[in-house]
Design an enzyme around this catalytic site. Structure first.
Site, PDB file in Angstrom:
ATOM      1  N   GLU A  25       0.848  -1.190   0.000  1.00  0.00           N
ATOM      2  CA  GLU A  25       0.000   0.000   0.000  1.00  0.00           C
ATOM      3  C   GLU A  25       0.883   1.239   0.000  1.00  0.00           C
ATOM      4  O   GLU A  25       1.872   1.282   0.706  1.00  0.00           O
ATOM      5  CB  GLU A  25      -0.881  -0.055   1.256  1.00  0.00           C
TER       6      GLU A  25
ATOM      7  N   LYS B  38       7.876  -1.765  -2.695  1.00  0.00           N
ATOM      8  CA  LYS B  38       7.474  -0.881  -1.595  1.00  0.00           C
ATOM      9  C   LYS B  38       8.700  -0.231  -0.928  1.00  0.00           C
ATOM     10  O   LYS B  38       8.762   0.982  -0.745  1.00  0.00           O
ATOM     11  CB  LYS B  38       6.658  -1.693  -0.578  1.00  0.00           C
TER      12      LYS B  38
ATOM     13  N   CYS C 235       6.484   6.100   8.469  1.00  0.00           N
ATOM     14  CA  CYS C 235       6.924   5.253   7.352  1.00  0.00           C
ATOM     15  C   CYS C 235       8.354   5.503   6.926  1.00  0.00           C
ATOM     16  O   CYS C 235       9.184   4.609   7.006  1.00  0.00           O
ATOM     17  CB  CYS C 235       5.983   5.426   6.178  1.00  0.00           C
TER      18      CYS C 235
HETATM   19  C1  UDX Z   1       4.808   7.998   2.943  1.00  0.00           C
HETATM   20  C2  UDX Z   1       4.727   7.639   1.443  1.00  0.00           C
HETATM   21  O1  UDX Z   1       4.558   8.839   0.686  1.00  0.00           O
HETATM   22  C3  UDX Z   1       3.607   6.650   1.184  1.00  0.00           C
HETATM   23  O2  UDX Z   1       3.608   6.274  -0.186  1.00  0.00           O
HETATM   24  C4  UDX Z   1       3.824   5.417   2.057  1.00  0.00           C
HETATM   25  O3  UDX Z   1       2.769   4.506   1.887  1.00  0.00           O
HETATM   26  C5  UDX Z   1       3.929   5.815   3.520  1.00  0.00           C
HETATM   27  O4  UDX Z   1       4.956   6.812   3.689  1.00  0.00           O
HETATM   28  P1  UDX Z   1       3.471   9.576   4.629  1.00  0.00           P
HETATM   29  O5  UDX Z   1       4.398   9.081   5.692  1.00  0.00           O
HETATM   30  O6  UDX Z   1       2.021   9.648   4.937  1.00  0.00           O
HETATM   31  O7  UDX Z   1       3.602   8.668   3.296  1.00  0.00           O
HETATM   32  O8  UDX Z   1       3.957  11.052   4.254  1.00  0.00           O
HETATM   33  P2  UDX Z   1       4.504  11.845   2.996  1.00  0.00           P
HETATM   34  O9  UDX Z   1       3.453  12.744   2.495  1.00  0.00           O
HETATM   35  O10 UDX Z   1       5.148  10.971   2.024  1.00  0.00           O
HETATM   36  O11 UDX Z   1       5.617  12.743   3.725  1.00  0.00           O
HETATM   37  C6  UDX Z   1       6.659  12.156   4.486  1.00  0.00           C
HETATM   38  C7  UDX Z   1       7.536  13.214   5.105  1.00  0.00           C
HETATM   39  O12 UDX Z   1       8.323  13.846   4.112  1.00  0.00           O
HETATM   40  C8  UDX Z   1       6.784  14.350   5.831  1.00  0.00           C
HETATM   41  O13 UDX Z   1       7.462  14.638   7.053  1.00  0.00           O
HETATM   42  C9  UDX Z   1       6.879  15.511   4.876  1.00  0.00           C
HETATM   43  O14 UDX Z   1       6.835  16.769   5.539  1.00  0.00           O
HETATM   44  C10 UDX Z   1       8.258  15.258   4.260  1.00  0.00           C
HETATM   45  N1  UDX Z   1       8.412  15.864   2.922  1.00  0.00           N
HETATM   46  C11 UDX Z   1       7.641  15.456   1.872  1.00  0.00           C
HETATM   47  C12 UDX Z   1       9.405  16.838   2.725  1.00  0.00           C
HETATM   48  O15 UDX Z   1      10.133  17.205   3.648  1.00  0.00           O
HETATM   49  N2  UDX Z   1       9.554  17.354   1.472  1.00  0.00           N
HETATM   50  C13 UDX Z   1       8.795  16.981   0.405  1.00  0.00           C
HETATM   51  O16 UDX Z   1       9.017  17.488  -0.708  1.00  0.00           O
HETATM   52  C14 UDX Z   1       7.809  15.988   0.612  1.00  0.00           C
END
Ligand code: UDX
Length: 437
Positions: free
Chosen positions: A151, A204, A260
């Site tokens: 997922e 993944k 994650c």
């Molecule tokens: C992530 C993956 O995107 C998703 O596909 C997987 O299933 C689970 O892990 P998530 O943990 O919900 O999802 O958050 P995501 O939106 O990916 O952001 C992760 C972190 O990266 C956040 O702390 C966000 O602030 C940071 N981030 C994201 C940045 O610092 N810069 C960016 O450009 C994008």
């Protein structure tokens, strides 16, 4: 299709609710009876936009049913998705105790053919181990298949990510398993990638760590920008418009957090080690991410000179906007580091304060952004919630003891802030005051 989802955490709950919306009959199981009792009444233990409505409409349509009785779920479901937790051990490896327990339970309780699908993020080759475990405990030699269907949902947009994914990955080793999973996803428009189980598991890991790498990469470039008078926002745009690179995940800031990326990255480094490969690149990704928080503290220190005794307003505690999740949130580490330097913290987050109160001590939690900035020496933005993007900066300036903003997510343009008489520091931001476009 009768579907069982074992584990009512983030992934399990969203999976169960979305399958119910698609018209499947879903039984969602968890060992936490208090959680199950709340879910039966439509009460959702996490903050995820739209999830409560989805669960409640599933309950009304009788498409979703919650229980703590795993035996009945195994008896009634042809397809069983395993979505239990795989928390990190002290050495960063994923702890697979819950997965193993579920596999043994399925082996002893399944009355006839079952398709067992890994949904949790697990180390590559877990599918093989699940298969071996079920074979070992399945005394009646009932037929079954194991599959991997990772997922990719993001917190805060989990439902749309689930229902409109970029791709659906199905790792199988039998035609029957492939047919069943393909039929479950038949109404989806996204391409379905059918692979062996190991490749699906690896997709993944490789996706998550690639995205984490992109963030550490852009943060490194931001650090270079600061040293050479370039502006990261423009550089990011210039890089991201190359279709081979893509513009997503190129926002520099205090680094990635959440349950994650940090956990999966660490687990992937351990898996690679076990497989005899030193994934040095990923260790650097982690190092850059950790260092980003220290650089942020240094920025505050540059502005305030002495940290001891100062009051800092922190806006945003959740690891990203639209969630109340504070697991591995950069704000938690940053607040603790500042407190170690003798700083008093006033904080506000639109959703995450209840959770933050359980892990942070001596923080004054405020009712809104303005109460947090009142009489503060510095305002730190750590989570890019929309509501922080339109603060009344005139009011902010009036309320603060010292007019300083350190923006850990680059939500403001330096010139827009400075025109209110506030000093501004972003991450990798630079603008030439001679050409204010
Ligand atoms: C992530 C993956 O995107 C998703 O596909 C997987 O299933 C689970 O892990 P998530 O943990 O919900 O999802 O958050 P995501 O939106 O990916 O952001 C992760 C972190 O990266 C956040 O702390 C966000 O602030 C940071 N981030 C994201 C940045 O610092 N810069 C960016 O450009 C994008």
């Amino acid at each position: 299709m009768d579907i069982g989802v074992i584990g009512a955490g983030y992934v399990g709950l969203v999976t169960a609710a979305c399958f119910a919306k698609l018209g499947h009959k879903v039984i969602c199981v968890d060992i936490d009876t208090a959680k199950i009792n709340a879910l039966k009444k439509g009460k959702i233990p996490i903050y995820e936009p739209g999830l409560d409505q989805l669960v409640r409409s599933g309950l009304r349509a009788k498409n979703i049913y919650f229980t703590a009785n795993i035996k009945s779920a195994i008896a009634k479901s042809t397809v069983i998705f395993i979505a239990v937790g795989t928390p990190p051990k002290d050495n960063g490896e994923a702890d697979l105790t819950y997965i193993e327990n579920v596999a043994r339970k399925i082996a002893t309780e399944m009355p006839s053919y079952r398709l067992i699908v890994e949904k949790s993020t697990v180390p590559v080759q877990t599918g093989k181990r699940i298969e071996e475990t079920i074979k070992a405990y399945n005394k009646k030699k009932i037929k079954f298949d194991v599959a991997s269907n990772p997922e990719f949902l993001r917190e805060g947009q989990a439902i749309s990510d689930f229902l409109s994914p970029d791709r659906i990955v199905i790792g199988v080793n039998s035609k029957k398993a492939r047919d069943i999973l393909s039929s479950i996803y038949a109404s989806f428009k996204a391409p379905i990638i059918v692979t062996d189980i190991e490749s699906a598991e690896l997709i993944k890991h490789a996706s998550n760590s690639f995205l984490a790498m992109k963030i550490s990469y852009i943060n490194s470039i931001a650090n270079i920008c600061e040293r050479c008078g370039a502006d990261i926002v423009k550089v990011s745009k210039g890089i991201g418009l190359d279709r081979r690179i893509g513009k997503d995940f190129l926002n520099s800031g205090v680094g990635f957090g959440g349950f994650c990326f940090p956990k999966d990255l660490e687990a992937f480094i351990r898996i690679s080690e076990k497989l005899g490969y030193d994934f040095d690149l990923l260790r650097s990704v982690k190092r850059v991410n950790d260092y980003q928080k220290i650089l942020f503290i240094k920025k505050i220190e540059e502005s305030l000179w002495v940290l001891n005794g100062k009051t800092i307003a922190v806006l945003g505690i959740a690891f990203k906007p639209n969630t109340d999740d504070i697991r591995y949130a950069p704000a938690i580490d940053i607040i603790k580091m500042l407190q170690n330097e003798g700083v008093k913290i006033k904080a506000f987050d639109p959703q995450a304060m209840k959770n933050a109160k359980t892990v942070l001590k001596d923080v004054k939690f405020c009712k809104d952004a303005y109460s947090a900035v009142r009489d503060s020496d510095c305002l730190c933005i750590i989570t890019d919630w929309d509501e922080f993007k339109s603060l009344d900066l005139k009011r902010v300036k009036r309320l603060m003891k010292q007019p300083i903003i350190v923006d850990g997510r680059n939500i403001y343009e330096p010139k827009d802030v400075e025109k209110f008489g506030l000093k501004y520091k972003g991450i990798g931001r630079y603008y030439d005051r001679r050409h204010q476009d």
